[in-house]
Scaffold this motif. Structure first.
Motif, PDB file in Angstrom:
ATOM      1  N   THR A 126      37.306  -6.810  91.158  1.00 36.97           N
ATOM      2  CA  THR A 126      36.665  -6.135  90.498  1.00 36.97           C
ATOM      3  C   THR A 126      37.759  -5.229  89.853  1.00 36.97           C
ATOM      4  O   THR A 126      38.815  -4.699  90.489  1.00 36.97           O
ATOM      5  CB  THR A 126      35.630  -4.988  91.403  1.00 36.97           C
ATOM      6  OG1 THR A 126      34.769  -6.107  91.866  1.00 36.97           O
ATOM      7  CG2 THR A 126      35.047  -3.949  90.614  1.00 36.97           C
ATOM      8  N   SER A 127      37.645  -5.155  88.523  1.00 39.00           N
ATOM      9  CA  SER A 127      38.759  -4.373  87.825  1.00 39.00           C
ATOM     10  C   SER A 127      37.852  -3.103  87.151  1.00 39.00           C
ATOM     11  O   SER A 127      37.231  -3.111  86.115  1.00 39.00           O
ATOM     12  CB  SER A 127      39.473  -4.912  86.844  1.00 39.00           C
ATOM     13  OG  SER A 127      40.109  -4.393  85.844  1.00 39.00           O
ATOM     14  N   LYS A 128      38.410  -1.926  87.493  1.00 41.49           N
ATOM     15  CA  LYS A 128      37.879  -0.632  86.925  1.00 41.49           C
ATOM     16  C   LYS A 128      36.340  -0.888  86.650  1.00 41.49           C
ATOM     17  O   LYS A 128      35.766  -0.317  85.764  1.00 41.49           O
ATOM     18  CB  LYS A 128      38.338  -0.601  85.520  1.00 41.49           C
ATOM     19  CG  LYS A 128      40.142  -0.271  85.509  1.00 41.49           C
ATOM     20  CD  LYS A 128      40.528  -0.310  84.049  1.00 41.49           C
ATOM     21  CE  LYS A 128      42.130  -0.320  84.072  1.00 41.49           C
ATOM     22  NZ  LYS A 128      42.692  -0.330  82.867  1.00 41.49           N
ATOM     23  N   GLY A 129      35.823  -1.070  88.035  1.00 40.19           N
ATOM     24  CA  GLY A 129      34.285  -1.049  88.017  1.00 40.19           C
ATOM     25  C   GLY A 129      33.621  -2.398  87.375  1.00 40.19           C
ATOM     26  O   GLY A 129      32.375  -2.353  87.501  1.00 40.19           O
ATOM     27  N   ASN A 130      34.587  -3.324  86.769  1.00 39.30           N
ATOM     28  CA  ASN A 130      33.705  -4.367  86.206  1.00 39.30           C
ATOM     29  C   ASN A 130      34.172  -5.686  87.035  1.00 39.30           C
ATOM     30  O   ASN A 130      35.358  -5.845  87.390  1.00 39.30           O
ATOM     31  CB  ASN A 130      34.379  -4.699  84.766  1.00 39.30           C
ATOM     32  CG  ASN A 130      34.172  -3.474  83.862  1.00 39.30           C
ATOM     33  OD1 ASN A 130      32.959  -2.962  83.693  1.00 39.30           O
ATOM     34  ND2 ASN A 130      34.968  -3.109  83.143  1.00 39.30           N
ATOM     35  N   LYS A 131      33.143  -6.465  87.432  1.00 44.89           N
ATOM     36  CA  LYS A 131      33.277  -7.496  88.214  1.00 44.89           C
ATOM     37  C   LYS A 131      33.679  -8.640  87.377  1.00 44.89           C
ATOM     38  O   LYS A 131      33.289  -8.902  85.962  1.00 44.89           O
ATOM     39  CB  LYS A 131      31.764  -8.042  88.771  1.00 44.89           C
ATOM     40  CG  LYS A 131      32.154  -9.296  89.677  1.00 44.89           C
ATOM     41  CD  LYS A 131      31.686  -9.009  91.133  1.00 44.89           C
ATOM     42  CE  LYS A 131      31.754 -10.180  92.026  1.00 44.89           C
ATOM     43  NZ  LYS A 131      32.860 -10.649  92.445  1.00 44.89           N
ATOM     44  N   VAL A 132      34.760  -9.398  87.456  1.00 47.74           N
ATOM     45  CA  VAL A 132      35.325 -10.375  86.732  1.00 47.74           C
ATOM     46  C   VAL A 132      35.482 -11.700  87.645  1.00 47.74           C
ATOM     47  O   VAL A 132      35.761 -11.714  88.831  1.00 47.74           O
ATOM     48  CB  VAL A 132      36.976  -9.776  86.386  1.00 47.74           C
ATOM     49  CG1 VAL A 132      37.794 -10.969  85.843  1.00 47.74           C
ATOM     50  CG2 VAL A 132      37.002  -8.701  85.810  1.00 47.74           C
ATOM     51  N   GLU A 133      35.046 -12.682  87.144  1.00 47.59           N
ATOM     52  CA  GLU A 133      35.073 -14.084  87.445  1.00 47.59           C
ATOM     53  C   GLU A 133      36.203 -14.963  86.436  1.00 47.59           C
ATOM     54  O   GLU A 133      35.932 -14.873  85.339  1.00 47.59           O
ATOM     55  CB  GLU A 133      34.108 -14.553  87.607  1.00 47.59           C
ATOM     56  CG  GLU A 133      33.503 -14.345  88.929  1.00 47.59           C
ATOM     57  CD  GLU A 133      32.187 -15.147  89.471  1.00 47.59           C
ATOM     58  OE1 GLU A 133      31.902 -16.379  88.867  1.00 47.59           O
ATOM     59  OE2 GLU A 133      31.780 -15.099  90.505  1.00 47.59           O
ATOM     60  N   HIS A 134      37.050 -15.815  87.082  1.00 47.04           N
ATOM     61  CA  HIS A 134      37.885 -16.691  86.109  1.00 47.04           C
ATOM     62  C   HIS A 134      37.883 -18.078  87.000  1.00 47.04           C
ATOM     63  O   HIS A 134      38.388 -18.283  87.969  1.00 47.04           O
ATOM     64  CB  HIS A 134      39.390 -15.927  86.074  1.00 47.04           C
ATOM     65  CG  HIS A 134      40.194 -16.556  84.873  1.00 47.04           C
ATOM     66  ND1 HIS A 134      39.902 -17.121  83.865  1.00 47.04           N
ATOM     67  CD2 HIS A 134      41.453 -17.391  85.297  1.00 47.04           C
ATOM     68  CE1 HIS A 134      40.655 -17.763  83.085  1.00 47.04           C
ATOM     69  NE2 HIS A 134      41.758 -17.928  83.986  1.00 47.04           N
ATOM     70  N   LEU A 135      37.693 -18.902  86.230  1.00 47.27           N
ATOM     71  CA  LEU A 135      38.072 -20.417  86.468  1.00 47.27           C
ATOM     72  C   LEU A 135      39.474 -20.997  85.766  1.00 47.27           C
ATOM     73  O   LEU A 135      39.408 -20.594  84.543  1.00 47.27           O
ATOM     74  CB  LEU A 135      36.974 -21.195  86.024  1.00 47.27           C
ATOM     75  CG  LEU A 135      35.533 -20.991  86.779  1.00 47.27           C
ATOM     76  CD1 LEU A 135      34.584 -21.617  86.016  1.00 47.27           C
ATOM     77  CD2 LEU A 135      35.593 -21.301  88.200  1.00 47.27           C
ATOM     78  N   ALA A 136      40.179 -21.586  86.540  1.00 48.28           N
ATOM     79  CA  ALA A 136      41.389 -22.088  85.768  1.00 48.28           C
ATOM     80  C   ALA A 136      41.816 -23.634  86.787  1.00 48.28           C
ATOM     81  O   ALA A 136      41.445 -23.669  87.727  1.00 48.28           O
ATOM     82  CB  ALA A 136      42.571 -21.046  86.260  1.00 48.28           C
ATOM     83  N   THR A 137      42.487 -24.079  85.820  1.00 48.25           N
ATOM     84  CA  THR A 137      43.152 -25.361  86.508  1.00 48.25           C
ATOM     85  C   THR A 137      44.675 -25.266  86.450  1.00 48.25           C
ATOM     86  O   THR A 137      45.156 -25.010  85.525  1.00 48.25           O
ATOM     87  CB  THR A 137      42.769 -26.679  85.814  1.00 48.25           C
ATOM     88  OG1 THR A 137      41.282 -27.076  85.679  1.00 48.25           O
ATOM     89  CG2 THR A 137      43.384 -28.004  86.435  1.00 48.25           C
TER      90      THR A 137
END
Length: 154
Positions: A134-145
């Motif tokens: 969570t960054s500044k109240g925003n949920k963040v999801e990230h996929l990477a290889t």
């Protein structure tokens, strides 16, 4: 007269036998950094090292979480998937809150991941990463290889 040939052939094995040992010990102590990803202010790098000089398939990856935003990141959760030929053991992160990374005084959040590549030399190590925070109240999801590991080493 048969004695000189063995004397000549014997130094060659003696010379070649010690050479793997120094390279094994030097690679055991040295580490390389492989970039995982950078997304919305979070950078993940893997510090890769060989902890076991006798088992070249085994590697220690230390994930380093770097926060480039101006506020802490909360609820850090990293999931890692590996191919079938790799076994993995993950420890929990040192913290689920990533403080703003400013200068050398900041204590980095890290996570230990031990991997064994059973097809070392044939198949390269590859990680599929899923990070959430969570960054500044925003949920963040990230996929990477992450596949930037040196071929035949990890």
């Amino acid at each position: 007269r048969a004695a000189p040939p063995p004397a000549i052939s014997s130094p060659a094995p003696t010379m070649s036998a010690p050479s793997p040992t120094p390279s094994a010990s030097s690679s055991a102590s040295s580490s390389i950094t492989v970039q995982g990803f950078t997304h919305q202010g979070l950078t993940v790098e893997f510090e890769c090292s060989k902890t076991d000089a006798w088992n070249k398939q085994h590697s220690l990856l230390v994930a380093k979480f770097i926060n480039k935003t101006d506020a802490p990141l909360y609820g850090l959760h990293l999931q890692v998937a590996v191919p079938k030929y790799v076994t993995m053991e993950m420890k929990p992160p040192t913290s689920t809150t990533v403080p703003v990374t400013a200068g050398s005084s900041t204590k980095l959040v890290t996570q230990r991941i031990e991997v064994t590549n059973t097809m070392l030399g044939t198949k390269n190590l590859m990680l599929k990463l899923k990070a959430s925070f969570t960054s500044k109240g925003n949920k963040v999801e990230h996929l990477a290889t992450c596949s930037g590991f040196p071929a035949g080493q990890y």
